[in-house]
Design a protein around this motif. Structure first.
Motif, PDB file in Angstrom:
ATOM      1  N   UNK A  42       0.814  -1.226   0.000  1.00  0.00           N
ATOM      2  CA  UNK A  42       0.000   0.000   0.000  1.00  0.00           C
ATOM      3  C   UNK A  42       0.843   1.269   0.000  1.00  0.00           C
ATOM      4  N   UNK A  43       2.039   1.210  -0.514  1.00  0.00           N
ATOM      5  CA  UNK A  43       2.850   2.394  -0.747  1.00  0.00           C
ATOM      6  C   UNK A  43       2.634   2.812  -2.195  1.00  0.00           C
ATOM      7  N   UNK A  44       3.255   3.892  -2.617  1.00  0.00           N
ATOM      8  CA  UNK A  44       3.121   4.351  -3.996  1.00  0.00           C
ATOM      9  C   UNK A  44       3.961   3.533  -4.961  1.00  0.00           C
ATOM     10  N   UNK A  45       4.651   2.524  -4.472  1.00  0.00           N
ATOM     11  CA  UNK A  45       5.506   1.690  -5.307  1.00  0.00           C
ATOM     12  C   UNK A  45       4.874   0.308  -5.475  1.00  0.00           C
ATOM     13  N   UNK A  46       5.159  -0.306  -6.592  1.00  0.00           N
ATOM     14  CA  UNK A  46       4.661  -1.656  -6.847  1.00  0.00           C
ATOM     15  C   UNK A  46       5.775  -2.496  -7.441  1.00  0.00           C
ATOM     16  N   UNK A  47       5.564  -3.789  -7.460  1.00  0.00           N
ATOM     17  CA  UNK A  47       6.526  -4.707  -8.061  1.00  0.00           C
ATOM     18  C   UNK A  47       7.865  -4.652  -7.369  1.00  0.00           C
ATOM     19  N   UNK A  48       8.928  -4.631  -8.139  1.00  0.00           N
ATOM     20  CA  UNK A  48      10.280  -4.659  -7.571  1.00  0.00           C
ATOM     21  C   UNK A  48      10.635  -3.351  -6.856  1.00  0.00           C
ATOM     22  N   UNK A  49       9.913  -2.251  -7.108  1.00  0.00           N
ATOM     23  CA  UNK A  49      10.169  -1.014  -6.378  1.00  0.00           C
ATOM     24  C   UNK A  49       9.720  -1.104  -4.930  1.00  0.00           C
ATOM     25  N   UNK A  50       8.931  -2.118  -4.586  1.00  0.00           N
ATOM     26  CA  UNK A  50       8.463  -2.294  -3.211  1.00  0.00           C
ATOM     27  C   UNK A  50       9.317  -3.306  -2.435  1.00  0.00           C
ATOM     28  N   UNK A  51      10.330  -3.854  -3.078  1.00  0.00           N
ATOM     29  CA  UNK A  51      11.176  -4.886  -2.458  1.00  0.00           C
ATOM     30  C   UNK A  51      12.522  -4.273  -2.055  1.00  0.00           C
ATOM     31  N   UNK A  52      13.009  -4.631  -0.887  1.00  0.00           N
ATOM     32  CA  UNK A  52      14.353  -4.229  -0.483  1.00  0.00           C
ATOM     33  C   UNK A  52      15.125  -5.467  -0.022  1.00  0.00           C
ATOM     34  N   UNK A  53      16.437  -5.364  -0.101  1.00  0.00           N
ATOM     35  CA  UNK A  53      17.307  -6.485   0.246  1.00  0.00           C
ATOM     36  C   UNK A  53      18.390  -6.016   1.205  1.00  0.00           C
ATOM     37  N   UNK A  54      18.879  -6.933   2.032  1.00  0.00           N
ATOM     38  CA  UNK A  54      19.932  -6.561   2.963  1.00  0.00           C
ATOM     39  C   UNK A  54      20.814  -7.736   3.342  1.00  0.00           C
ATOM     40  N   UNK A  55      21.929  -7.395   3.955  1.00  0.00           N
ATOM     41  CA  UNK A  55      22.910  -8.375   4.408  1.00  0.00           C
ATOM     42  C   UNK A  55      23.465  -7.887   5.732  1.00  0.00           C
ATOM     43  N   UNK A  56      23.571  -8.785   6.695  1.00  0.00           N
ATOM     44  CA  UNK A  56      24.168  -8.453   7.978  1.00  0.00           C
ATOM     45  C   UNK A  56      25.312  -9.408   8.284  1.00  0.00           C
ATOM     46  N   UNK A  57      26.394  -8.859   8.825  1.00  0.00           N
ATOM     47  CA  UNK A  57      27.563  -9.660   9.181  1.00  0.00           C
ATOM     48  C   UNK A  57      27.939  -9.324  10.626  1.00  0.00           C
ATOM     49  N   UNK A  58      28.217 -10.345  11.415  1.00  0.00           N
ATOM     50  CA  UNK A  58      28.584 -10.169  12.818  1.00  0.00           C
ATOM     51  C   UNK A  58      30.052 -10.549  12.989  1.00  0.00           C
ATOM     52  N   UNK A  59      30.804  -9.670  13.669  1.00  0.00           N
ATOM     53  CA  UNK A  59      32.207  -9.938  13.981  1.00  0.00           C
ATOM     54  C   UNK A  59      32.348  -9.946  15.498  1.00  0.00           C
TER      55      UNK A  59
END
Length: 90
Positions: A42-59
């Motif tokens: 329900x944002x103004x974005x659809x499809x791949x514009x509504x997807x986000x990706x991330x990566x976390x690394x612990x040291x």
């Protein structure tokens, strides 16, 4: 080490717009790495514009723990945003 999954959903209720939802998933294949993906509803974005990706690394060492977080967020006509953060806990 066993694999870990985390699923989340939250809601933003506003007076001047439709209710918005954020969903997300985190997958930890090993103890030090987290792979993340989220979707905005329900944002103004659809499809791949509504997807986000991330990566976390612990040291970890005997004195402190450090976290590196990387994220990719598409913002349609505004372009893409890349976020990087580093957190240290003593």
């Amino acid at each position: 080490m066993e694999e870990k999954y985390t699923f989340t959903i939250d809601s933003n209720l506003r007076n001047d717009a439709k209710q918005r939802y954020n969903t997300g998933m985190e997958y930890c294949p090993v103890d030090m790495v987290a792979l993340r993906c989220s979707y905005r509803i329900n944002y103004d974005r659809e499809g791949m514009d509504a997807v986000s990706f991330g990566l976390g690394i612990v040291h970890r060492n005997e004195y402190r723990v450090g976290y590196i977080d990387l994220a990719y967020l598409p913002y349609g006509e505004l372009g893409d945003v890349y976020k990087v953060s580093y957190t240290i806990k003593f």
